[in-house]
Write a protein that holds these residues in place. Structure first.
Motif, PDB file in Angstrom:
ATOM      1  N   ARG A  98       0.843  -1.205   0.000  1.00 23.48           N
ATOM      2  CA  ARG A  98       0.000   0.000   0.000  1.00 23.48           C
ATOM      3  C   ARG A  98       0.879   1.255   0.000  1.00 23.48           C
ATOM      4  NH1 ARG A  98      -5.074  -0.818  -1.399  1.00 23.48           N
ATOM      5  NH2 ARG A  98      -5.800  -2.725  -0.483  1.00 23.48           N
ATOM      6  N   GLU A  99       1.907   1.246   0.821  1.00 21.32           N
ATOM      7  CA  GLU A  99       2.782   2.419   0.921  1.00 21.32           C
ATOM      8  C   GLU A  99       3.597   2.615  -0.356  1.00 21.32           C
ATOM      9  OE1 GLU A  99       5.109   1.707   4.414  1.00 21.32           O
ATOM     10  OE2 GLU A  99       3.386   1.939   5.756  1.00 21.32           O
ATOM     11  N   LYS A 100       4.069   1.505  -0.931  1.00 18.30           N
ATOM     12  CA  LYS A 100       4.941   1.588  -2.094  1.00 18.30           C
ATOM     13  C   LYS A 100       4.187   1.905  -3.388  1.00 18.30           C
ATOM     14  CE  LYS A 100       8.602  -1.000  -4.396  1.00 18.30           C
ATOM     15  NZ  LYS A 100       9.410  -2.224  -4.374  1.00 18.30           N
ATOM     16  N   PHE A 101       3.041   1.250  -3.596  1.00 14.77           N
ATOM     17  CA  PHE A 101       2.327   1.368  -4.862  1.00 14.77           C
ATOM     18  C   PHE A 101       1.058   2.201  -4.770  1.00 14.77           C
ATOM     19  CE2 PHE A 101       4.353  -2.947  -5.123  1.00 14.77           C
ATOM     20  CZ  PHE A 101       5.386  -2.558  -5.958  1.00 14.77           C
ATOM     21  N   GLY A 102       0.642   2.606  -3.587  1.00 18.32           N
ATOM     22  CA  GLY A 102      -0.567   3.396  -3.428  1.00 18.32           C
ATOM     23  C   GLY A 102      -1.767   2.528  -3.117  1.00 18.32           C
ATOM     24  N   ALA A 103      -2.857   3.187  -2.753  1.00 15.75           N
ATOM     25  CA  ALA A 103      -4.065   2.469  -2.336  1.00 15.75           C
ATOM     26  C   ALA A 103      -4.795   1.825  -3.508  1.00 15.75           C
ATOM     27  CB  ALA A 103      -5.002   3.423  -1.602  1.00 15.75           C
ATOM     28  N   GLY A 104      -4.462   2.200  -4.745  1.00  9.47           N
ATOM     29  CA  GLY A 104      -5.171   1.664  -5.906  1.00  9.47           C
ATOM     30  C   GLY A 104      -4.716   0.287  -6.348  1.00  9.47           C
ATOM     31  N   VAL A 105      -3.651  -0.239  -5.775  1.00 15.71           N
ATOM     32  CA  VAL A 105      -3.138  -1.540  -6.199  1.00 15.71           C
ATOM     33  C   VAL A 105      -4.067  -2.652  -5.691  1.00 15.71           C
ATOM     34  CG1 VAL A 105      -1.611  -1.878  -4.207  1.00 15.71           C
ATOM     35  CG2 VAL A 105      -1.071  -2.960  -6.370  1.00 15.71           C
ATOM     36  N   ARG A 106      -4.362  -3.620  -6.582  1.00 13.77           N
ATOM     37  CA  ARG A 106      -5.177  -4.780  -6.206  1.00 13.77           C
ATOM     38  C   ARG A 106      -4.234  -5.891  -5.760  1.00 13.77           C
ATOM     39  NH1 ARG A 106      -6.826  -3.860 -11.308  1.00 13.77           N
ATOM     40  NH2 ARG A 106      -6.067  -5.907 -11.902  1.00 13.77           N
ATOM     41  N   VAL A 107      -4.507  -6.450  -4.601  1.00 17.25           N
ATOM     42  CA  VAL A 107      -3.660  -7.512  -4.062  1.00 17.25           C
ATOM     43  C   VAL A 107      -4.492  -8.777  -3.954  1.00 17.25           C
ATOM     44  CG1 VAL A 107      -2.217  -8.265  -2.144  1.00 17.25           C
ATOM     45  CG2 VAL A 107      -2.294  -5.843  -2.756  1.00 17.25           C
ATOM     46  N   THR A 108      -3.974  -9.863  -4.527  1.00 15.79           N
ATOM     47  CA  THR A 108      -4.605 -11.172  -4.410  1.00 15.79           C
ATOM     48  C   THR A 108      -3.741 -12.032  -3.497  1.00 15.79           C
ATOM     49  OG1 THR A 108      -5.455 -10.980  -6.659  1.00 15.79           O
ATOM     50  CG2 THR A 108      -5.443 -13.178  -5.678  1.00 15.79           C
ATOM     51  N   VAL A 109      -4.334 -12.515  -2.418  1.00 18.94           N
ATOM     52  CA  VAL A 109      -3.636 -13.382  -1.474  1.00 18.94           C
ATOM     53  C   VAL A 109      -4.032 -14.818  -1.790  1.00 18.94           C
ATOM     54  CG1 VAL A 109      -3.321 -13.990   0.948  1.00 18.94           C
ATOM     55  CG2 VAL A 109      -3.582 -11.594   0.291  1.00 18.94           C
ATOM     56  N   ILE A 110      -3.037 -15.683  -1.997  1.00 16.84           N
ATOM     57  CA  ILE A 110      -3.285 -17.092  -2.301  1.00 16.84           C
ATOM     58  C   ILE A 110      -2.771 -17.918  -1.118  1.00 16.84           C
ATOM     59  CG2 ILE A 110      -2.876 -18.974  -3.934  1.00 16.84           C
ATOM     60  CD1 ILE A 110      -2.187 -16.742  -5.993  1.00 16.84           C
ATOM     61  N   PRO A 111      -3.659 -18.243  -0.170  1.00 18.78           N
ATOM     62  CA  PRO A 111      -3.213 -19.029   0.983  1.00 18.78           C
ATOM     63  C   PRO A 111      -3.137 -20.511   0.635  1.00 18.78           C
ATOM     64  CG  PRO A 111      -5.519 -18.470   1.236  1.00 18.78           C
ATOM     65  CD  PRO A 111      -5.045 -17.820  -0.041  1.00 18.78           C
ATOM     66  N   VAL A 112      -2.116 -21.184   1.154  1.00 15.71           N
ATOM     67  CA  VAL A 112      -1.941 -22.623   0.967  1.00 15.71           C
ATOM     68  C   VAL A 112      -1.901 -23.256   2.353  1.00 15.71           C
ATOM     69  CG1 VAL A 112      -0.453 -24.436   0.057  1.00 15.71           C
ATOM     70  CG2 VAL A 112      -0.684 -22.288  -1.186  1.00 15.71           C
ATOM     71  N   GLY A 113      -2.735 -24.240   2.566  1.00 15.32           N
ATOM     72  CA  GLY A 113      -2.828 -24.890   3.868  1.00 15.32           C
ATOM     73  C   GLY A 113      -4.148 -24.525   4.526  1.00 15.32           C
ATOM     74  N   ARG A 114      -4.780 -25.506   5.123  1.00 14.28           N
ATOM     75  CA  ARG A 114      -6.110 -25.333   5.711  1.00 14.28           C
ATOM     76  C   ARG A 114      -6.132 -24.212   6.756  1.00 14.28           C
ATOM     77  NH1 ARG A 114      -6.090 -29.735   8.078  1.00 14.28           N
ATOM     78  NH2 ARG A 114      -6.149 -29.061  10.227  1.00 14.28           N
ATOM     79  N   LYS A 115      -5.136 -24.181   7.627  1.00 13.33           N
ATOM     80  CA  LYS A 115      -5.129 -23.178   8.697  1.00 13.33           C
ATOM     81  C   LYS A 115      -4.859 -21.776   8.156  1.00 13.33           C
ATOM     82  CE  LYS A 115      -3.959 -26.452  12.296  1.00 13.33           C
ATOM     83  NZ  LYS A 115      -2.999 -26.867  13.318  1.00 13.33           N
ATOM     84  N   MET A 116      -4.032 -21.674   7.125  1.00  8.68           N
ATOM     85  CA  MET A 116      -3.759 -20.362   6.540  1.00  8.68           C
ATOM     86  C   MET A 116      -4.979 -19.859   5.771  1.00  8.68           C
ATOM     87  SD  MET A 116      -1.665 -17.905   6.569  1.00  8.68           S
ATOM     88  CE  MET A 116      -0.387 -18.712   7.477  1.00  8.68           C
TER      89      MET A 116
END
Length: 160
Positions: free
Chosen positions: A107-125
């Motif tokens: 957010r700080e580096k690219f600004g608030a307009g950047v879309r972030v996709t989080v790909i969690p691996v593992g049931r607990k994550m």
């Protein structure tokens, strides 16, 4: 005051627990050595890539490629590999805290307009990241890939 029989029972219980933790330590040590040897096998490839890039950068020839063009960052994907094994709660919590720090950094580096996709691996994550409610952040669990998946399955997943 404890009787002699109770003390002997407690001593036996502690000895049994020591055997179990010793076995767990040996297993984790073997897994760590295997992972280290896998990384050592990759070292020549890394060194070769560094040499190639170093030669390209020191060459006087003009080089252009779409991969070297500077452009604005619109979207970022972050894969988080958690563990589903027992006694890994602290590990997963530290991963999640680091994920939050990385998201804040983007957010700080690219600004608030950047879309972030989080790909969690593992049931607990997957469970931990499903509670993320940040603007511009979406969570897409890696279906069919878990914390026990081998490299071939992960390669197949990334091709889709």
């Amino acid at each position: 005051m404890a009787t002699l029989r109770e003390l002997k029972g407690r001593i036996g219980s502690v000895a049994s627990s020591e055997k179990i933790t010793g076995a767990m330590k040996m297993i984790s040590s073997a897994k760590m050595h295997r992972a280290e040897s896998d990384l050592r096998r990759l070292l020549p490839f890394r060194q070769q890539i560094e040499n190639i890039i170093g030669n390209l950068l020191t060459a006087d020839a003009e080089f252009s490629s779409p991969l070297t063009d500077e452009r604005d960052v619109n979207s970022v994907a972050v894969a988080v590999f958690g563990s589903d094994d027992g006694l890994c709660g602290a590990y997963n919590i530290n991963l999640f805290k680091e994920l939050l720090a990385v998201l804040r950094g983007y957010r700080e580096k690219f600004g608030a307009g950047v879309r972030v996709t989080v790909i969690p691996v593992g049931r607990k994550m997957v469970k931990a990241t499903s509670k993320l409610n940040l603007p511009g952040v979406s969570v897409e669990p890696a279906s069919g890939v878990d914390s026990k998946s081998g490299g071939d399955l992960v390669k197949d997943f990334t091709r889709h």
